[in-house]
Design an enzyme around this catalytic site. Sequence first.
Site, short mmCIF file in Angstrom:
data_model
loop_
_atom_site.label_atom_id
_atom_site.label_comp_id
_atom_site.label_asym_id
_atom_site.label_seq_id
_atom_site.Cartn_x
_atom_site.Cartn_y
_atom_site.Cartn_z
N ASP A 40 0.83 -1.20 0.00
CA ASP A 40 0.00 0.00 0.00
C ASP A 40 0.87 1.26 0.00
O ASP A 40 1.62 1.49 0.96
CB ASP A 40 -0.88 -0.03 1.26
CG ASP A 40 -2.04 0.96 1.18
OD1 ASP A 40 -2.17 1.62 0.12
OD2 ASP A 40 -2.79 1.07 2.15
N ASP A 41 0.81 2.03 -1.06
CA ASP A 41 1.61 3.27 -1.18
C ASP A 41 3.10 3.00 -1.26
O ASP A 41 3.90 3.85 -0.87
CB ASP A 41 1.38 4.23 0.00
CG ASP A 41 -0.01 4.84 0.02
OD1 ASP A 41 -0.81 4.53 -0.87
OD2 ASP A 41 -0.28 5.63 0.95
N CYS A 80 -5.92 4.62 -3.52
CA CYS A 80 -6.23 3.26 -3.08
C CYS A 80 -7.46 2.61 -3.68
O CYS A 80 -7.38 1.57 -4.31
CB CYS A 80 -6.37 3.23 -1.56
SG CYS A 80 -4.87 3.71 -0.69
N ARG A 84 -7.65 -0.67 -6.33
CA ARG A 84 -8.03 -2.01 -5.89
C ARG A 84 -9.23 -2.54 -6.69
O ARG A 84 -9.29 -3.72 -7.05
CB ARG A 84 -8.33 -1.98 -4.39
CG ARG A 84 -7.04 -1.90 -3.60
CD ARG A 84 -7.18 -1.25 -2.23
NE ARG A 84 -5.86 -0.74 -1.87
CZ ARG A 84 -4.93 -1.46 -1.23
NH1 ARG A 84 -5.20 -2.69 -0.85
NH2 ARG A 84 -3.74 -0.94 -0.99
N LYS A 138 -5.84 -5.36 3.69
CA LYS A 138 -6.69 -4.19 3.42
C LYS A 138 -7.68 -4.48 2.31
O LYS A 138 -7.32 -5.02 1.26
CB LYS A 138 -5.77 -3.03 3.01
CG LYS A 138 -6.48 -1.81 2.47
CD LYS A 138 -5.49 -0.67 2.30
CE LYS A 138 -6.11 0.53 1.59
NZ LYS A 138 -5.23 1.71 1.62
N HIS A 140 -10.87 -2.01 1.50
CA HIS A 140 -11.09 -0.63 1.05
C HIS A 140 -11.99 -0.52 -0.17
O HIS A 140 -11.86 0.40 -0.99
CB HIS A 140 -9.75 0.08 0.80
CG HIS A 140 -9.84 1.56 1.11
ND1 HIS A 140 -8.81 2.44 0.92
CD2 HIS A 140 -10.87 2.31 1.60
CE1 HIS A 140 -9.18 3.66 1.28
NE2 HIS A 140 -10.43 3.60 1.69
N SER A 163 -8.11 1.60 5.09
CA SER A 163 -6.73 2.03 5.33
C SER A 163 -6.42 2.05 6.82
O SER A 163 -7.32 2.20 7.65
CB SER A 163 -6.51 3.43 4.74
OG SER A 163 -6.48 3.36 3.35
N HIS A 217 1.63 2.30 3.92
CA HIS A 217 0.73 3.45 4.10
C HIS A 217 0.92 3.98 5.52
O HIS A 217 1.12 3.20 6.45
CB HIS A 217 -0.71 2.95 3.90
CG HIS A 217 -1.75 4.01 3.79
ND1 HIS A 217 -2.04 4.88 4.81
CD2 HIS A 217 -2.60 4.34 2.77
CE1 HIS A 217 -3.02 5.70 4.43
NE2 HIS A 217 -3.37 5.39 3.19
N ASP A 269 -0.28 -0.52 -4.88
CA ASP A 269 -1.55 0.04 -5.38
C ASP A 269 -1.41 1.42 -6.02
O ASP A 269 -2.26 1.86 -6.77
CB ASP A 269 -2.61 0.07 -4.29
CG ASP A 269 -2.26 1.03 -3.16
OD1 ASP A 269 -1.06 1.34 -2.97
OD2 ASP A 269 -3.19 1.47 -2.45
N ASN A 270 -0.32 2.10 -5.66
CA ASN A 270 -0.02 3.42 -6.26
C ASN A 270 1.36 3.85 -5.77
O ASN A 270 2.00 3.13 -4.99
CB ASN A 270 -1.09 4.47 -5.92
CG ASN A 270 -1.49 4.51 -4.45
OD1 ASN A 270 -2.62 4.19 -4.08
ND2 ASN A 270 -0.55 4.89 -3.59
N LYS A 285 1.99 9.70 -5.11
CA LYS A 285 0.60 9.29 -4.91
C LYS A 285 -0.35 10.47 -5.15
O LYS A 285 -0.09 11.58 -4.69
CB LYS A 285 0.42 8.79 -3.48
CG LYS A 285 -1.02 8.45 -3.13
CD LYS A 285 -1.17 7.92 -1.72
CE LYS A 285 -2.63 7.61 -1.41
NZ LYS A 285 -2.80 6.99 -0.07
#
Lengths: 452, 452
Positions: A40-41, A80, A84, A138, A140, A163, A217, A269-270, A285
């Site tokens: 994540d991130d 996010c 996803r 996660k 989300h 998150s 994240h 995810d990014n 991001k």
Amino acid sequence: MRRHTRWSAWLFCPLLLCAATGRAAAQAQLPPNVVFIYADDMGYGDLGAYGARAIKTPNLDRMAAEGLRLTSFYSVSPVCTPSRAALLTGRYAARMGIANMHLSNVLTFQDSTGLPTDETTIATALRARGYATACIGKWHLGHLAPHRPLDHGFDYYYGIPYSNDMKPSMLKRMDEILEEPVQQETLTSRYTEEATRFIEQNGSRPFFLYLAHNMPHIPLFASEKFKNRSAAGAYGDVVEELDWSVGEVLVTLKRLGLDERTIVFFASDNGPWYEGSPGPLRGRKGWTYDGGVRVPGIVRWPGHVRAGRVSDEPLATIDVFPTLMALTGEPGGAALPLDGKAAAGFLLGRDASAPGNLYLFFDKEFLQTARFGRWKIHVARWNVQRYQAGAANQVNETLRTPELYDMSVDVGESYNVAASHPDVVKDLRRRIAETLRTFPEEVQKANADLLK
Amino acid sequence: MRRHTRWSAWLFCPLLLCAATGRAAAQAQLPPNVVFIYADDMGYGDLGAYGARAIKTPNLDRMAAEGLRLTSFYSVSPVCTPSRAALLTGRYAARMGIANMHLSNVLTFQDSTGLPTDETTIATALRARGYATACIGKWHLGHLAPHRPLDHGFDYYYGIPYSNDMKPSMLKRMDEILEEPVQQETLTSRYTEEATRFIEQNGSRPFFLYLAHNMPHIPLFASEKFKNRSAAGAYGDVVEELDWSVGEVLVTLKRLGLDERTIVFFASDNGPWYEGSPGPLRGRKGWTYDGGVRVPGIVRWPGHVRAGRVSDEPLATIDVFPTLMALTGEPGGAALPLDGKAAAGFLLGRDASAPGNLYLFFDKEFLQTARFGRWKIHVARWNVQRYQAGAANQVNETLRTPELYDMSVDVGESYNVAASHPDVVKDLRRRIAETLRTFPEEVQKANADLLK
């Protein structure tokens, strides 16, 4: 019965038969397991294999060396939720009316938005093919029925449903609240434990494990043995623990003799948010410059995906769904048309090139940029001057002067070559318009000037 | 008489004597000429020698191969005016009450701000040592007396007195307006012509040429033969023309036998703005992340500065003044105390390290970041979240939680290691406070929390 037919198709796939040996041969009637590990991130430059110097990621580096390392792998959104949604369905979130689903940091339990029920996820499609399915980490994509992982094809769920900076912070197993607030220090290690247990329990049948870490994240938390270990502060500690986690998953697969029967993906995810490295890419991001959307992309499948391969061919998360359908049986599997294209032949080394898909990057429902082949076009680049002058919340008052970047020589999107390639701009705008016309009316309306 | 004494000191400098040969020997009583070529808004990654792939810069690459290429060279401000003030005086602009001198895009002829008259520029100091001095190109330190180049030590001026996006757009020779508006297409080639003519006319005496191009600051203009030549659009064309210009200057020096008698510097005033590449650095023009302040830095002086040397030692524009004083005679030369330190020994290869100066980066009068050795500290990082939320004009409501980056492994300022190095943070804050206490009261007031 239907399930049986599909396995039979698999059994006669010559490519896989010839690769199957020993214990694996005895199980060759089974389609391959799938493990998708999502950070994540995490930034493009955060792994050793992608140039990081301050962070040590020996397990991910080895995973890359044993498989395929993609240097132009995209998540199709810089934030996010739409990322996803796209990964799991093979479709742009802008099609689903959830492009605006920016879950606030404080949830209400009346917040009933989420991934629409008519979407088919990878989990739904693989479960229909007999797979055991688990989502660990996660989600989300909606924390209330009918949007939970359990509503979208997953047999099992363990994790924070959103998150790790959102309130109330809670850890759930299925529908049960295990902890509130979550002890985040041990989150990565507990996800890893859950993941390896799931693999152990399902080694004899095909399984799909979606291991979606909450880290890196913010807020950043690593367990005791990873604290103060890296040369990159808390962020580095967290990434080194994620790397350890990947190692644990791979060790488990090896121990159970599942190496050649399991496709393992790793991605983010990014791009990175406050900390984390986008490597040589522009932006972070939230931006549709590559720093926001190009992520590490590693695919490991011993005996099938050639070890040590590195490719700069563009591929994206939307391609994962159709690729997995092709690799686990027949194409199809989704109720709605996909945006992704199957890259099975490319992964297996039969095709030299990836499918040559057009990738679109939205800010909410507003198309910002697109990647096609060597080109990246900015059709609605944020007006940086306004942005710097404090009009960030007016980003939709965008410039509609296309900018064009040649990613083959300009990975940092530094040099606009639109004026010297009007033909390319024209062709890309035509392709974009053609694709946008297949989107819901409200998305077409938001991008009306691109459809003229 | 005084001038003569200084030249005599030069004559007996053993290092230079042993390097002097042939025609150069006959002129060895002369201190070296100085050519400082300054690009405007050129990024760290815009030259071949610094990793550019889309832009070809054979002349600058050769200049780097024939001299010293600095990979941690800083301009001490991310915007034009304070950068130029610091380069020419060896002092931070925040000391001069012009940190706030943000000349608007439309000038009034009543705008009488500019570089204070009590400051000593390199031109003033070198003219006192017998140098012919010329400023060709952008000035941007005040367009009315007593702030013009002619008021600050330059015998000759030709150029646009400010940025090329400002109105009225005019080209001047001395005090005469030659053109209004300026034909920007031929600006780089005309500056080059002026520069080579000045060198030809002054080859027999020591000279200081400050060639401050207006490009690649927007709007971008290249002459006919450079248009559509690069693979990096208009920006690339402009940089390739600047590269040609550097080649013309070097060819002229060679033709006149001045190669070994002339120190040539190349740098940029700050990082890239909308286009241009910061290479692997974070941020762009206007930010005090390295992408805004770390710039190409090349020094060529055949026979004195070893060819092919590359160094990651931090150095900055403020060091140029004292370095030149040391290289052209005795230290000193300035009326006011300098922030820069002489790096003559380092350039000449006598010292392995640069002087180890502390470099401060301000946003107006507010200190943002500092570089010292391998460390970069952010004492008042812009609150990115507020910034993104549209509060860019409230940047002075900054966070005062220090962030620390280890530039030796984290060139992209991606990983905050403040928590794991409290001793380093403490030491840097002490050094910063010590330096800030020498600043004018209003600067101390603006940074009061750093002086506690």
